[in-house]
Motif scaffolding. Structure first.
Motif, short mmCIF file in Angstrom:
data_model
loop_
_atom_site.label_atom_id
_atom_site.label_comp_id
_atom_site.label_asym_id
_atom_site.label_seq_id
_atom_site.Cartn_x
_atom_site.Cartn_y
_atom_site.Cartn_z
N LEU A 24 4.21 71.41 -67.77
CA LEU A 24 4.09 70.85 -69.12
C LEU A 24 3.08 71.71 -69.90
CD1 LEU A 24 5.28 68.37 -70.66
CD2 LEU A 24 3.18 67.15 -70.07
N ALA A 26 2.38 72.21 -72.89
CA ALA A 26 1.64 71.60 -74.00
C ALA A 26 0.39 70.89 -73.49
CB ALA A 26 2.53 70.61 -74.75
N ASP A 27 0.48 70.33 -72.28
CA ASP A 27 -0.69 69.67 -71.71
C ASP A 27 -1.71 70.71 -71.24
OD1 ASP A 27 -2.04 67.22 -70.96
OD2 ASP A 27 -1.76 67.90 -68.90
N LYS A 149 10.59 73.60 -73.39
CA LYS A 149 9.58 73.92 -72.37
C LYS A 149 8.79 72.69 -71.93
CE LYS A 149 8.88 78.79 -73.33
NZ LYS A 149 9.37 79.05 -74.68
N ASN A 150 8.83 71.64 -72.75
CA ASN A 150 8.10 70.39 -72.45
C ASN A 150 9.13 69.27 -72.48
OD1 ASN A 150 5.03 71.27 -72.75
ND2 ASN A 150 6.19 72.25 -74.40
#
Ligand SMILES: NC(=O)c1ccc[n+]([C@@H]2O[C@H](COP(=O)([O-])OP(=O)(O)OC[C@H]3O[C@@H](n4cnc5c(N)ncnc54)[C@H](OP(=O)(O)O)[C@@H]3O)[C@@H](O)[C@H]2O)c1
Length: 163
Positions: A24, A26-27, A149-150
């Motif tokens: 993930l 973004a995380d 991607k997430n």
């Protein structure tokens, strides 16, 4: 101030085979943004999962062993040693970034929680310990953006300890 920063699945899983159970990015970016220029503390297993001290951050590690000798890394041999040091020498926010073992022992000291909730049940072997959210107030929620991607629904939540 001691803050927790972590991500967990709907079934409270946070780890699998010594690593994260998901991809993930973004995380990862959120983690980097919050911790860069600041202090992070990890248990030995999470520290080793990074592969090296994280750059542009003060890295602290809790371990009973004497095997961690990386330059610039501050090693503590007990929770108490870490807490005493933090009280005396650190004014700024300290980010406790895991893993489960360290979170569990530091729950009583957590003033703020940065929790990424990922709306998916993951396979794994490491669970986030129980936190009594009655002791905390939700102060912010930012929905994560799902893209190629997430791929999971996720939310960045911030809780503050009720004094
Ligand atoms: N999803 C997330 O946000 C997130 C965040 C962090 C980690 N994780 C995952 O969680 C997993 C690792 O968590 P974990 O609970 O297995 O390990 P951990 O908490 O990272 O490390 C445990 C180690 O910390 C040391 N330790 C713990 N309590 C101590 C104490 N009171 N005094 C001295 N040393 C102490 C011990 O090291 P020694 O054995 O060397 O004494 C112990 O083996 C991995 O899968 C990781 O990827 C997920």
């Amino acid at each position: 101030m001691i803050s927790f920063l972590w991500a967990e699945g709907s079934n409270h899983i946070i780890g699998k085979n010594g690593n994260l159970p998901w991809h993930l990015p973004a995380d990862m970016r959120y983690f980097k943004k919050l911790t860069t220029g600041n202090t992070i503390v990890t248990g030995r297993k999470t520290y080793l999962s990074f592969g090296k001290p994280l750059p542009n951050r003060k890295n602290m590690v809790i371990t009973t062993s004497n095997n961690i000798n990386d330059a610039g890394v501050l090693v503590f041999h007990s929770i108490n040693e870490f807490i005493e040091y933090s009280k005396k020498h650190v004014d700024e926010e300290i980010f406790v970034v895991g893993g489960a073992n360290i979170f569990e022992q530091l729950v009583p000291y957590a003033d703020r929680l940065y929790k990424t909730e990922i709306e998916h049940d993951f396979d794994g072997d490491t669970y986030m310990p129980t936190i009594n959210y009655d002791n905390f107030k939700l102060i912010n929620t930012i929905p994560g953006k799902v893209d190629d991607k997430n791929i999971y629904d996720f939310n960045f939540k911030v809780f503050q300890k009720i004094k």
